[in-house]
Write a protein that holds these residues in place. Sequence first.
Motif, PDB file in Angstrom:
ATOM      1  N   VAL A 192      18.576  52.389  37.697  1.00  0.00           N
ATOM      2  CA  VAL A 192      19.426  51.609  38.587  1.00  0.00           C
ATOM      3  C   VAL A 192      20.754  52.335  38.757  1.00  0.00           C
ATOM      4  CG1 VAL A 192      20.607  49.405  38.914  1.00  0.00           C
ATOM      5  CG2 VAL A 192      18.351  49.452  37.823  1.00  0.00           C
ATOM      6  N   TYR A 193      21.172  52.478  40.000  1.00  0.00           N
ATOM      7  CA  TYR A 193      22.451  53.104  40.324  1.00  0.00           C
ATOM      8  C   TYR A 193      23.337  52.073  41.005  1.00  0.00           C
ATOM      9  CZ  TYR A 193      19.732  57.382  39.557  1.00  0.00           C
ATOM     10  OH  TYR A 193      18.928  58.368  39.021  1.00  0.00           O
ATOM     11  N   HIS A 194      24.431  51.707  40.345  1.00  0.00           N
ATOM     12  CA  HIS A 194      25.375  50.720  40.876  1.00  0.00           C
ATOM     13  C   HIS A 194      26.509  51.467  41.574  1.00  0.00           C
ATOM     14  CE1 HIS A 194      23.909  47.095  38.659  1.00  0.00           C
ATOM     15  NE2 HIS A 194      23.369  48.039  37.913  1.00  0.00           N
ATOM     16  N   LEU A 229      19.017  44.492  39.401  1.00  0.00           N
ATOM     17  CA  LEU A 229      20.466  44.613  39.603  1.00  0.00           C
ATOM     18  C   LEU A 229      21.234  43.452  38.979  1.00  0.00           C
ATOM     19  CD1 LEU A 229      20.619  45.708  43.370  1.00  0.00           C
ATOM     20  CD2 LEU A 229      21.046  47.146  41.366  1.00  0.00           C
ATOM     21  N   TYR A 277      23.273  50.137  46.387  1.00  0.00           N
ATOM     22  CA  TYR A 277      22.617  50.297  45.097  1.00  0.00           C
ATOM     23  C   TYR A 277      21.265  50.963  45.311  1.00  0.00           C
ATOM     24  CZ  TYR A 277      25.951  46.568  43.932  1.00  0.00           C
ATOM     25  OH  TYR A 277      27.088  45.819  43.775  1.00  0.00           O
TER      26      TYR A 277
END
Length: 242
Positions: free
Chosen positions: A214-216, A143, A202
Amino acid sequence: MSNKIGTLFGVSVGTGDPELITVKALRILQNTKIIAFPAGINGRLGVAQRIIESYLQPHQQILPLCFPYTFSEEMLNQAWHRVSLEVWEYLKNGEDVAFACEGDISFFSTFTYLALTVEKLYPDVKIERIAGVSSPMASASALGLPLTIQGEKLVVLPTVYSLKQFEEALDWGDTIVLMKVASVYDQVWQILAQRNLLDRAYVVEKATTDEEKVYHGLHDYPHLKLSYFSIVIVFVNRDNRK
């Protein structure tokens, strides 16, 4: 039977990137003849085996051990007993065994159950545990964010067992890490939505591997279909937006 009993090494091999193995873990892997690890599913290589395969030498013997994916305590106990007997066949003859385990061997680890069972069956056995990189730390790095700052309180929960505790932790924790989240992700999303925390949450899937995702912020992801190796990190009181 040899008078000397071999040592069972629990070797942490990190979360996917082979370069995350420690110098000590690599030394033990390369100097131990018998290399054990959880067997893969449906003929595929297991995660730990994929991480270490480039480090192994032709003279070393691999020992894939089969662990069932089940919540049945009876089936799990039978499996721990069976694999412990497999490992003991080498230990009793003086051979060391290095068990390669994804992540860290003390953190929700398959090795924990193997070691406990071997110790119970054979109290004289010597076990050494080699620490390593675990998924919360690897995911925070993916992240690009610190997992904790100053006095922030960190809470780690195996979500599939702990949805109620998750809601309670949101009242007092600062950073919440949810393990084993794939099967209950939709419920987690609903809780985060009710708490207005979607922009502070996240998802990291398969951290440090070639398949990392990765999902922000989770506003647009109420129904993610995640793999087993996925975690959610919630920064309850920290706004990481730039």
